[in-house]
Write a protein that holds these residues in place. Sequence first.
Motif, PDB file in Angstrom:
ATOM      1  N   LYS A   1       0.255  -1.579   4.220  1.00 48.90           N
ATOM      2  CA  LYS A   1       1.491  -1.420   3.457  1.00 48.90           C
ATOM      3  C   LYS A   1       2.244  -2.738   3.305  1.00 48.90           C
ATOM      4  CE  LYS A   1       1.393   2.987   2.455  1.00 48.90           C
ATOM      5  NZ  LYS A   1       1.375   3.457   1.056  1.00 48.90           N
ATOM      6  N   PHE A   2       2.214  -3.590   4.341  1.00 51.15           N
ATOM      7  CA  PHE A   2       2.744  -4.943   4.193  1.00 51.15           C
ATOM      8  C   PHE A   2       1.990  -5.662   3.071  1.00 51.15           C
ATOM      9  CE2 PHE A   2       5.111  -4.617   8.096  1.00 51.15           C
ATOM     10  CZ  PHE A   2       5.964  -5.715   8.157  1.00 51.15           C
TER      11      PHE A   2
ATOM     12  N   ASP B   1       3.190  -6.803 -23.828  1.00 50.32           N
ATOM     13  CA  ASP B   1       4.457  -7.264 -23.250  1.00 50.32           C
ATOM     14  C   ASP B   1       5.365  -6.078 -22.935  1.00 50.32           C
ATOM     15  OD1 ASP B   1       5.978  -9.322 -22.210  1.00 50.32           O
ATOM     16  OD2 ASP B   1       7.078  -9.681 -24.064  1.00 50.32           O
ATOM     17  N   ALA B   2       4.754  -5.047 -22.377  1.00 48.86           N
ATOM     18  CA  ALA B   2       5.501  -3.837 -22.023  1.00 48.86           C
ATOM     19  C   ALA B   2       4.713  -3.059 -20.976  1.00 48.86           C
ATOM     20  CB  ALA B   2       5.743  -2.966 -23.249  1.00 48.86           C
ATOM     21  N   GLY B   3       5.429  -2.357 -20.129  1.00 46.18           N
ATOM     22  CA  GLY B   3       4.786  -1.546 -19.108  1.00 46.18           C
ATOM     23  C   GLY B   3       5.457  -1.742 -17.760  1.00 46.18           C
ATOM     24  N   HIS B   4       5.018  -0.949 -16.787  1.00 50.70           N
ATOM     25  CA  HIS B   4       5.645  -0.994 -15.466  1.00 50.70           C
ATOM     26  C   HIS B   4       4.629  -0.588 -14.409  1.00 50.70           C
ATOM     27  CE1 HIS B   4       9.775  -1.266 -13.671  1.00 50.70           C
ATOM     28  NE2 HIS B   4       9.102  -0.802 -12.628  1.00 50.70           N
ATOM     29  N   VAL B   5       4.637  -1.311 -13.287  1.00 52.45           N
ATOM     30  CA  VAL B   5       3.767  -1.003 -12.152  1.00 52.45           C
ATOM     31  C   VAL B   5       4.637  -0.630 -10.964  1.00 52.45           C
ATOM     32  CG1 VAL B   5       2.031  -1.884 -10.538  1.00 52.45           C
ATOM     33  CG2 VAL B   5       1.982  -2.615 -12.947  1.00 52.45           C
ATOM     34  N   VAL B   6       4.408   0.556 -10.416  1.00 47.19           N
ATOM     35  CA  VAL B   6       5.140   1.021  -9.240  1.00 47.19           C
ATOM     36  C   VAL B   6       4.203   1.031  -8.041  1.00 47.19           C
ATOM     37  CG1 VAL B   6       6.386   2.938  -8.169  1.00 47.19           C
ATOM     38  CG2 VAL B   6       6.699   2.453 -10.597  1.00 47.19           C
ATOM     39  N   THR B   7       4.645   0.429  -6.958  1.00 54.09           N
ATOM     40  CA  THR B   7       3.883   0.404  -5.717  1.00 54.09           C
ATOM     41  C   THR B   7       4.617   1.215  -4.664  1.00 54.09           C
ATOM     42  OG1 THR B   7       2.982  -1.791  -6.168  1.00 54.09           O
ATOM     43  CG2 THR B   7       2.985  -1.068  -3.882  1.00 54.09           C
ATOM     44  N   ILE B   8       3.997   2.288  -4.194  1.00 51.65           N
ATOM     45  CA  ILE B   8       4.597   3.050  -3.103  1.00 51.65           C
ATOM     46  C   ILE B   8       4.117   2.423  -1.803  1.00 51.65           C
ATOM     47  CG2 ILE B   8       4.969   5.319  -2.076  1.00 51.65           C
ATOM     48  CD1 ILE B   8       5.962   5.049  -4.975  1.00 51.65           C
ATOM     49  N   SER B   9       4.952   1.569  -1.247  1.00 49.75           N
ATOM     50  CA  SER B   9       4.668   0.977   0.057  1.00 49.75           C
ATOM     51  C   SER B   9       5.287   1.902   1.107  1.00 49.75           C
ATOM     52  CB  SER B   9       5.217  -0.449   0.132  1.00 49.75           C
ATOM     53  OG  SER B   9       4.947  -1.034   1.391  1.00 49.75           O
ATOM     54  N   SER B  10       6.069   1.369   2.007  1.00 50.75           N
ATOM     55  CA  SER B  10       6.648   2.179   3.075  1.00 50.75           C
ATOM     56  C   SER B  10       7.610   1.314   3.866  1.00 50.75           C
ATOM     57  CB  SER B  10       5.532   2.678   4.007  1.00 50.75           C
ATOM     58  OG  SER B  10       6.049   3.252   5.191  1.00 50.75           O
ATOM     59  N   VAL B  11       8.504   1.953   4.604  1.00 46.58           N
ATOM     60  CA  VAL B  11       9.286   1.191   5.578  1.00 46.58           C
ATOM     61  C   VAL B  11       8.335   0.513   6.561  1.00 46.58           C
ATOM     62  CG1 VAL B  11      10.863   1.448   7.535  1.00 46.58           C
ATOM     63  CG2 VAL B  11      11.430   2.461   5.338  1.00 46.58           C
ATOM     64  N   ALA B  12       7.169   1.147   6.775  1.00 45.84           N
ATOM     65  CA  ALA B  12       6.133   0.527   7.612  1.00 45.84           C
ATOM     66  C   ALA B  12       5.486  -0.659   6.914  1.00 45.84           C
ATOM     67  CB  ALA B  12       5.073   1.563   7.978  1.00 45.84           C
ATOM     68  N   GLY B  13       5.905  -0.952   5.694  1.00 38.35           N
ATOM     69  CA  GLY B  13       5.454  -2.132   4.980  1.00 38.35           C
ATOM     70  C   GLY B  13       6.425  -3.292   5.091  1.00 38.35           C
TER      71      GLY B  13
END
Length: 278
Positions: free
Chosen positions: A178-179, A152-164
């Motif tokens: 990216k979408f 019950d702990a942690g973090h997921v970061v997604t580097i998308s884009s303005v093109a997403g």
Amino acid sequence: MGIVPSSCCHSSASVGPDDAFAGKRVVITGATSGVGLLLAKRLAASGATVVGWGRNEAAMAEAEREALERGWSLRMMRCDVSSKREINERAEEVLDRFEGVVDLLVNNAGVTSGGKWITDLTDEEITKCVDVNLLAHFWTVRAFLPSMIKRDAGHVVTISSVAGIMGVAGLSDYCASKFGAFGLTESLRFELAKIGSKVGTTIVCPSYIDNGMGKDADVKCRSVFPLMTEDYVVRRILAAVARNQGLVVLPGTIKAAYAARLYPTSVYDRVVRAWANV
């Protein structure tokens, strides 16, 4: 280009400590150059234990050499994230190394075909772009998320884009991937909320960065689409994770163009064409 980027997107600060991440165990894909490498260094400098995935062995060796000199806990692993098999193998190694605990996963790896029209793209280019920019996110999340949910702990970061969030002519494969990464992470956020999980997610949608493709982009309105430094983007990512912020669009001026989606398509298209030359 000839236009000086907005000062909000510049920083003379060097890579330095961020106390919120001390002691955290981190995995970053695409960690051998650009934002991924700088993010790995900054987190390691903060006292985090970082594993970076990449394919450039010379860059990996140089990063580990610097880490050794500075006393950072930074290890590089060779991983082609277009391969589900390699992702699963490296993930197993990481979980063994971290005793099953990964606090922060950053899906940063990305590729582009270089601005080809959809009819000029090869099958291989389309497949590669989707494999790296989208499918890899599925495999990494499926590998590391279960242990986060269990703790019950942690973090997921997604580097998308303005093109997403905004389509761009000549980048159909990149935008689609990216979408997709954006949609995957937004769905994940709601899935985690459904089960009352404290695992966090952050989607990052940066515009043009002063490296690679960003430097050469043909943009009409630099006041809306300023050229950002890697350091600025990294600092904003870390601040968002520390605050558990779900979405970061960089720079904030982009939101004005994105908000035009509320109007008829004809209006939205005129706004984006005028500002971004898409």
